[in-house]
Motif scaffolding. Structure first.
Motif, mmCIF file in Angstrom:
data_model
loop_
_atom_site.group_PDB
_atom_site.id
_atom_site.type_symbol
_atom_site.label_atom_id
_atom_site.label_comp_id
_atom_site.label_asym_id
_atom_site.label_seq_id
_atom_site.Cartn_x
_atom_site.Cartn_y
_atom_site.Cartn_z
ATOM 1 N N CYS A 17 2.759 9.924 11.186
ATOM 2 C CA CYS A 17 2.581 8.477 11.086
ATOM 3 C C CYS A 17 3.080 7.903 9.766
ATOM 4 N N GLU A 18 3.584 6.680 9.845
ATOM 5 C CA GLU A 18 3.834 5.808 8.699
ATOM 6 C C GLU A 18 3.150 4.501 9.055
ATOM 7 N N ARG A 19 1.978 4.288 8.446
ATOM 8 C CA ARG A 19 1.137 3.171 8.855
ATOM 9 C C ARG A 19 0.727 2.332 7.650
ATOM 10 N N ASP B 281 -7.557 4.047 4.126
ATOM 11 C CA ASP B 281 -7.590 2.870 4.990
ATOM 12 C C ASP B 281 -6.610 3.031 6.153
ATOM 13 N N ALA B 282 -5.394 3.508 5.872
ATOM 14 C CA ALA B 282 -4.393 3.709 6.923
ATOM 15 C C ALA B 282 -4.849 4.783 7.910
ATOM 16 N N VAL B 283 -5.420 5.871 7.406
ATOM 17 C CA VAL B 283 -5.912 6.946 8.278
ATOM 18 C C VAL B 283 -7.062 6.436 9.139
ATOM 19 N N ALA B 284 -8.016 5.740 8.516
ATOM 20 C CA ALA B 284 -9.174 5.233 9.262
ATOM 21 C C ALA B 284 -8.743 4.286 10.377
ATOM 22 N N GLY B 285 -7.809 3.390 10.085
ATOM 23 C CA GLY B 285 -7.323 2.466 11.107
ATOM 24 C C GLY B 285 -6.650 3.180 12.265
ATOM 25 N N THR B 286 -5.902 4.214 11.949
ATOM 26 C CA THR B 286 -5.195 4.967 12.989
ATOM 27 C C THR B 286 -6.173 5.786 13.828
#
Length: 180
Positions: free
Chosen positions: A98-100, A107-112
């Protein structure tokens, strides 16, 4: 064969191929890695370009003790419709590269993770970090150390769930640490 890397106090990196005795020191860590791979006869793949500001690159893995593999039917929807910015990959188990976007890596990991759970009913439980006790740089909140921290939190939540612990017990343990 062992390749070893060491960051020097002057900011350079030294690499050594133990099998051949080859040693190289350079200001650029990737150049050291390239030369060591070449010396070892291995193919060198340069790192991908940096992600845009506000984005984070990470792997999200569904890692189970009872490994079912990438082609398992549970992953069909996720293979067909991954979250935006993620690509399904076979890492011996199901994973997303992922590139989020996110304020931080966490935050990016939690959202994904939340999106995958909401849209596909699957809880991604790892960032695929091997030997998380190694290479921890507490001064870098967005680099490899952040991946280690996120990986350990996901793994701990998954293992606690498997043992029958719920959110309250996990949060109580986190609260007991005094983390703010």
């Amino acid at each position: 064969m062992g390749l070893h890397f060491h960051r020097n106090p002057d900011g350079t990196t030294t690499g050594r191929n133990e099998a051949k005795g080859f040693t190289v020191t350079h200001a650029e860590e990737e150049e050291v890695k390239r030369q060591l791979y070449e010396d070892a006869g291995w193919e060198y793949t340069p790192p991908p370009p940096p992600v845009p500001p506000g984005f984070h690159r990470f792997s999200l893995v569904h890692d189970e003790f009872r490994a079912s593999g990438f082609e398992d039917e549970r992953y069909a929807g996720l293979r067909a419709r991954p979250p935006e910015g993620c690509v399904p990959v076979d890492q011996g188990c199901f994973a997303l590269e992922c590139e989020r976007p996110g304020k931080t890596l966490m935050d990016a990991v939690a959202g994904t993770v939340a999106e995958v759970r909401r849209e596909h009913g699957l809880v991604m439980n790892s960032l695929g970090v091997e030997k998380p006790q190694e290479g921890f740089d507490a001064d870098n909140k967005e680099g490899y150390a952040a991946r280690i921290a996120a990986h350990l939190v996901l793994m701990a939540a998954d293992r606690a769930r498997l043992l029958g612990y719920g959110r309250k017990e996990v949060v109580r343990l986190l609260d007991a640490t005094g983390i703010e």
